[in-house]
Scaffold this motif. Sequence first.
Motif, mmCIF file in Angstrom:
data_model
loop_
_atom_site.group_PDB
_atom_site.id
_atom_site.type_symbol
_atom_site.label_atom_id
_atom_site.label_comp_id
_atom_site.label_asym_id
_atom_site.label_seq_id
_atom_site.Cartn_x
_atom_site.Cartn_y
_atom_site.Cartn_z
ATOM 1 N N SER A 54 0.431 -16.179 -13.615
ATOM 2 C CA SER A 54 1.030 -14.938 -13.124
ATOM 3 C C SER A 54 2.154 -15.200 -12.131
ATOM 4 O O SER A 54 2.999 -14.335 -11.910
ATOM 5 N N ASP A 55 2.146 -16.395 -11.533
ATOM 6 C CA ASP A 55 3.086 -16.688 -10.455
ATOM 7 C C ASP A 55 3.662 -18.091 -10.604
ATOM 8 O O ASP A 55 3.066 -18.974 -11.228
ATOM 9 N N SER A 59 -1.251 -14.735 -6.566
ATOM 10 C CA SER A 59 -1.104 -13.461 -5.861
ATOM 11 C C SER A 59 -2.291 -12.536 -6.068
ATOM 12 O O SER A 59 -2.595 -11.712 -5.197
ATOM 13 N N VAL A 103 6.335 -17.209 -3.311
ATOM 14 C CA VAL A 103 5.495 -16.931 -4.467
ATOM 15 C C VAL A 103 6.246 -15.920 -5.329
ATOM 16 O O VAL A 103 6.388 -14.753 -4.960
ATOM 17 N N TYR A 104 6.745 -16.377 -6.478
ATOM 18 C CA TYR A 104 7.447 -15.505 -7.417
ATOM 19 C C TYR A 104 6.423 -14.881 -8.347
ATOM 20 O O TYR A 104 5.704 -15.598 -9.062
ATOM 21 N N SER A 105 6.349 -13.559 -8.369
ATOM 22 C CA SER A 105 5.293 -12.857 -9.101
ATOM 23 C C SER A 105 5.747 -12.298 -10.442
ATOM 24 O O SER A 105 4.930 -11.714 -11.166
ATOM 25 N N GLN A 106 7.014 -12.469 -10.800
ATOM 26 C CA GLN A 106 7.514 -12.044 -12.114
ATOM 27 C C GLN A 106 8.348 -13.170 -12.725
ATOM 28 O O GLN A 106 9.512 -12.985 -13.096
ATOM 29 N N TYR A 116 9.801 -11.934 -5.121
ATOM 30 C CA TYR A 116 9.008 -12.989 -4.492
ATOM 31 C C TYR A 116 8.509 -12.563 -3.113
ATOM 32 O O TYR A 116 9.100 -11.707 -2.450
ATOM 33 N N ASN A 141 -1.848 -18.956 -10.502
ATOM 34 C CA ASN A 141 -2.391 -17.604 -10.415
ATOM 35 C C ASN A 141 -2.786 -17.414 -8.954
ATOM 36 O O ASN A 141 -3.923 -17.684 -8.570
#
Length: 293
Positions: free
Chosen positions: A233-234, A268, A206-209, A181, A266
Amino acid sequence: MSDFLFSLPIEQQLTPYLTLRKQDELAIIVVNHPKAKGAIALQGAHLLAWQPNGEEPVIWLSKASHFKQGTPIRGGIPICWPWFGKVASPAHGFARNELWQLTAHDANEDAVWLTFSLEDNEQTRQIWPHAFCLIARIKLGTTCEIELESHGDYSMTSALHTYFNIADISQVSISGLGSHYLDTITGTEHDTHDKTLTFAGPVDRVYSQPESFSVIKDPVLGRSIEVHHHNASDVVTWNPAAEGASAMKDMEDDGYKTMVCVETANASQPVEVHSDKPQYLSVTIRCHKNEPA
């Protein structure tokens, strides 16, 4: 919280389940169905309330929120589009401040469906010089489902900025966010092996995975809220804590205690939209009782 929406005077009975009402300057569609009740502002196609029969309200709405034309509503599920955050003005884009059209609605014994649309106009083109068409589909029943469909040729970021109603921010935990994140408060990136997020101060991440769904566990209310993310995606999590809430004119000083944002996004990286390939972003929300300890 949002209870006042259901006692507003009825201006028009649209169907047995739908009424048109008004709060200050904004038109509100109120849903009263055997399986759930809810409310949507035409400004922003903004879901303000959703409460399945027998449940506490699932969506949080600020008691200090403004219901003025062109002014963002604090709480509910704002549609952040065509940008997320403060990268341009207005923050989180203009879609949540524009008047959408109710273009279709339907119902059966299980749910109500509503479809809203927004197209570019002279005002939006002054802010963002692109032609577009947005379609927001909202289903309210024992689950809440929102789908945002974007048409045109451009790049954008977006989010379904969901505010959830909780009993006590110090008691809730969130799982399914993923391990990587961006902490937007410090501007630093992190990897964590913690399976759950808890709150002891301000959080803006912002968690990206992320995993395909997140779970908000609320032991005080005895329930868990599943937030299923589609084409995202996030996942963004946010709570301003005491200092942040006190700085907001449209949030009561203790409002942060009973809300948490888990946002399907979405954010990031920009998403490309093409005339022959619309872009979709959607969320499905459901509640269930916690198992006894």
